[in-house]
Write a protein that holds these residues in place. Sequence first.
Motif, PDB file in Angstrom:
ATOM      1  N   PRO A 175       0.813  -1.219   0.000  1.00  0.00           N
ATOM      2  CA  PRO A 175       0.000   0.000   0.000  1.00  0.00           C
ATOM      3  C   PRO A 175       0.849   1.272   0.000  1.00  0.00           C
ATOM      4  O   PRO A 175       0.489   2.258  -0.658  1.00  0.00           O
ATOM      5  CB  PRO A 175      -0.816  -0.130   1.286  1.00  0.00           C
ATOM      6  CG  PRO A 175      -0.891  -1.591   1.547  1.00  0.00           C
ATOM      7  CD  PRO A 175       0.414  -2.144   1.082  1.00  0.00           C
ATOM      8  N   THR A 183      -1.469   4.019  -8.451  1.00  0.00           N
ATOM      9  CA  THR A 183      -1.899   2.673  -8.826  1.00  0.00           C
ATOM     10  C   THR A 183      -2.081   2.592 -10.334  1.00  0.00           C
ATOM     11  O   THR A 183      -2.859   3.369 -10.905  1.00  0.00           O
ATOM     12  CB  THR A 183      -3.225   2.313  -8.130  1.00  0.00           C
ATOM     13  OG1 THR A 183      -3.054   2.389  -6.713  1.00  0.00           O
ATOM     14  CG2 THR A 183      -3.685   0.918  -8.529  1.00  0.00           C
ATOM     15  N   ARG A 240       6.860  -6.379  -0.648  1.00  0.00           N
ATOM     16  CA  ARG A 240       6.243  -6.199   0.668  1.00  0.00           C
ATOM     17  C   ARG A 240       6.791  -4.966   1.376  1.00  0.00           C
ATOM     18  O   ARG A 240       6.095  -4.308   2.138  1.00  0.00           O
ATOM     19  CB  ARG A 240       6.482  -7.443   1.523  1.00  0.00           C
ATOM     20  CG  ARG A 240       5.729  -7.421   2.856  1.00  0.00           C
ATOM     21  CD  ARG A 240       6.077  -8.621   3.713  1.00  0.00           C
ATOM     22  NE  ARG A 240       5.684  -9.876   3.081  1.00  0.00           N
ATOM     23  CZ  ARG A 240       6.534 -10.844   2.753  1.00  0.00           C
ATOM     24  NH1 ARG A 240       7.822 -10.707   2.981  1.00  0.00           N
ATOM     25  NH2 ARG A 240       6.088 -11.956   2.192  1.00  0.00           N
ATOM     26  N   GLU A 256      -1.064 -12.459   2.689  1.00  0.00           N
ATOM     27  CA  GLU A 256      -0.793 -11.016   2.696  1.00  0.00           C
ATOM     28  C   GLU A 256      -1.896 -10.232   2.001  1.00  0.00           C
ATOM     29  O   GLU A 256      -2.246  -9.118   2.416  1.00  0.00           O
ATOM     30  CB  GLU A 256       0.559 -10.718   2.033  1.00  0.00           C
ATOM     31  CG  GLU A 256       1.764 -11.125   2.847  1.00  0.00           C
ATOM     32  CD  GLU A 256       2.194 -12.556   2.573  1.00  0.00           C
ATOM     33  OE1 GLU A 256       1.360 -13.321   2.012  1.00  0.00           O
ATOM     34  OE2 GLU A 256       3.327 -12.918   2.917  1.00  0.00           O
ATOM     35  N   LEU A 257      -2.467 -10.809   0.935  1.00  0.00           N
ATOM     36  CA  LEU A 257      -3.564 -10.137   0.242  1.00  0.00           C
ATOM     37  C   LEU A 257      -4.801 -10.066   1.127  1.00  0.00           C
ATOM     38  O   LEU A 257      -5.510  -9.054   1.147  1.00  0.00           O
ATOM     39  CB  LEU A 257      -3.882 -10.863  -1.069  1.00  0.00           C
ATOM     40  CG  LEU A 257      -2.828 -10.764  -2.179  1.00  0.00           C
ATOM     41  CD1 LEU A 257      -3.193 -11.669  -3.348  1.00  0.00           C
ATOM     42  CD2 LEU A 257      -2.656  -9.324  -2.658  1.00  0.00           C
ATOM     43  N   GLU A 258      -5.063 -11.125   1.879  1.00  0.00           N
ATOM     44  CA  GLU A 258      -6.211 -11.115   2.791  1.00  0.00           C
ATOM     45  C   GLU A 258      -6.024 -10.112   3.925  1.00  0.00           C
ATOM     46  O   GLU A 258      -6.961  -9.429   4.329  1.00  0.00           O
ATOM     47  CB  GLU A 258      -6.407 -12.523   3.371  1.00  0.00           C
ATOM     48  CG  GLU A 258      -6.905 -13.541   2.363  1.00  0.00           C
ATOM     49  CD  GLU A 258      -6.991 -14.942   2.960  1.00  0.00           C
ATOM     50  OE1 GLU A 258      -6.694 -15.081   4.168  1.00  0.00           O
ATOM     51  OE2 GLU A 258      -7.341 -15.878   2.223  1.00  0.00           O
ATOM     52  N   GLU A 259      -4.780 -10.022   4.417  1.00  0.00           N
ATOM     53  CA  GLU A 259      -4.490  -9.118   5.533  1.00  0.00           C
ATOM     54  C   GLU A 259      -4.383  -7.662   5.092  1.00  0.00           C
ATOM     55  O   GLU A 259      -4.515  -6.752   5.911  1.00  0.00           O
ATOM     56  CB  GLU A 259      -3.184  -9.524   6.218  1.00  0.00           C
ATOM     57  CG  GLU A 259      -3.239 -10.887   6.888  1.00  0.00           C
ATOM     58  CD  GLU A 259      -1.873 -11.340   7.394  1.00  0.00           C
ATOM     59  OE1 GLU A 259      -1.821 -12.279   8.198  1.00  0.00           O
ATOM     60  OE2 GLU A 259      -0.853 -10.739   6.972  1.00  0.00           O
ATOM     61  N   GLY A 260      -4.098  -7.429   3.795  1.00  0.00           N
ATOM     62  CA  GLY A 260      -3.967  -6.072   3.297  1.00  0.00           C
ATOM     63  C   GLY A 260      -2.548  -5.544   3.309  1.00  0.00           C
ATOM     64  O   GLY A 260      -2.327  -4.381   2.937  1.00  0.00           O
ATOM     65  N   SER A 261      -1.570  -6.377   3.727  1.00  0.00           N
ATOM     66  CA  SER A 261      -0.182  -5.918   3.691  1.00  0.00           C
ATOM     67  C   SER A 261       0.346  -5.873   2.264  1.00  0.00           C
ATOM     68  O   SER A 261       1.345  -5.209   1.969  1.00  0.00           O
ATOM     69  CB  SER A 261       0.710  -6.807   4.559  1.00  0.00           C
ATOM     70  OG  SER A 261       0.633  -8.161   4.135  1.00  0.00           O
ATOM     71  N   VAL A 263      -1.357  -5.621  -1.955  1.00  0.00           N
ATOM     72  CA  VAL A 263      -2.564  -5.316  -2.726  1.00  0.00           C
ATOM     73  C   VAL A 263      -2.404  -5.875  -4.129  1.00  0.00           C
ATOM     74  O   VAL A 263      -1.328  -5.775  -4.737  1.00  0.00           O
ATOM     75  CB  VAL A 263      -2.785  -3.786  -2.797  1.00  0.00           C
ATOM     76  CG1 VAL A 263      -4.002  -3.461  -3.659  1.00  0.00           C
ATOM     77  CG2 VAL A 263      -2.922  -3.196  -1.396  1.00  0.00           C
ATOM     78  N   GLU A 264      -3.467  -6.503  -4.654  1.00  0.00           N
ATOM     79  CA  GLU A 264      -3.426  -6.956  -6.042  1.00  0.00           C
ATOM     80  C   GLU A 264      -3.612  -5.770  -6.974  1.00  0.00           C
ATOM     81  O   GLU A 264      -4.491  -4.935  -6.780  1.00  0.00           O
ATOM     82  CB  GLU A 264      -4.509  -8.001  -6.311  1.00  0.00           C
ATOM     83  CG  GLU A 264      -4.468  -8.522  -7.742  1.00  0.00           C
ATOM     84  CD  GLU A 264      -5.493  -9.604  -8.025  1.00  0.00           C
ATOM     85  OE1 GLU A 264      -5.537 -10.073  -9.172  1.00  0.00           O
ATOM     86  OE2 GLU A 264      -6.254  -9.959  -7.091  1.00  0.00           O
TER      87      GLU A 264
END
Length: 306
Positions: A175, A183, A240, A256-261, A263-264
Amino acid sequence: MKRHFDDIQLGSIELFCLAAEEGSFTAAALSAGVTPAAVSRSISRLEERLGTRLFMRTTRSIRLTESGRAYFEQCRQALTQLVEAEREVMGKQLEPAGELRISIPTTYGHHRILPLLPRFRERHPGVRIDVHLSNRNIDFVGEGYDLAIRVRAQPDSTLNARHLEDARLVVIAAPEYLARAGTPTSLDDLAGHDCIQYELPSSGRRISWLFTDNGKEREILATGNYCCSDDVLGGVTLARHGAGLFQTYRFIVEKELEEGSLVEVLPEFGGRSRPFTLLYPHGRHVPLRLRAFIDFLMECTQEWKV
C-alpha cells in the motif's frame, strides 16, 4: 530362461553396490559382515567379467569411474526391484517403506509441498523423505532422485510427467508504494513504475509478465531498479517493503492479500498461470513408496482447486 548369473556373481554385485554407497571397501565389509579383502576380491571379479574398471582406487579412498557409476545406478535399481518383489510376494510390504528422494523448486516447496509431508508420513510412517530444495535441473540417474517437480517442464522421453496444477499469477504491491507512486490502471502504465524483475537461474533470462488483454494473451518485459534470481521469494519480500510491483504466484501471497499488507494490482488483466509438473523416471519399476507419494500429491491438487 537361461541362467545368466551364479550365486557368487550376484553376491559380488551386492558388495559392489554397498561399496559404492558407503564410499569404502572397509565400510561395505562391515555392513555385509565380511572382510575388506573379500569385498576387494568380489569387485575385482566383476571388473574382470565386465572388462572395465569400476573404481578408481587410492590408498585412502575409492571413487566410481564413469562406467562404474552407470553400472551402479542400473544394479541399484535392479536390486531394489528384487527386494520389493520379494516383499510383495511374501506379503511384507503392505505399506510403503524406504527412502524417497525428491527435488522441488524453493517457492513451491515452502508453500505447497513441505506443509504436506507430515500428513503423508502420518499415512505412511515407514517412508523416510529426503527433500532437495533448488531451482536447478537435477540428474535423476546420476544423483539418485525418485521424483522432481518443475515449472514449464520440457518434454523428455526418459521421464513420466503428471500435471499438478496451473498456478495463477498476480501482480502485487505494498500500500505504501501505491500511495507514493500511484496505482496503475492499464498495462501501458507499467512503463512508469518500478517493476521488480526475476531472472531464471538456468538461462540468465529475465522472465516476462503474463496478462490477458481484451481476451488476448500478452507478455510484457517489465523494467525497474530491482532484479532477483534463483529465489522468487526475494521479489515478494522487496514488494512487501515498498520497492515496487512484482508478478508472482497467488498461492505465495494469499495471506498477505487477505491481511492487506499487499494489494493486487491490475486484476482485470489477470487470469494467466504457469504449469507445475511432477516428473519421475520412465521405463523402470515404480516403488510402492513412490506410487503412494504420487497418488497423495494428485489428491492434494484437487484440494487446491476447491
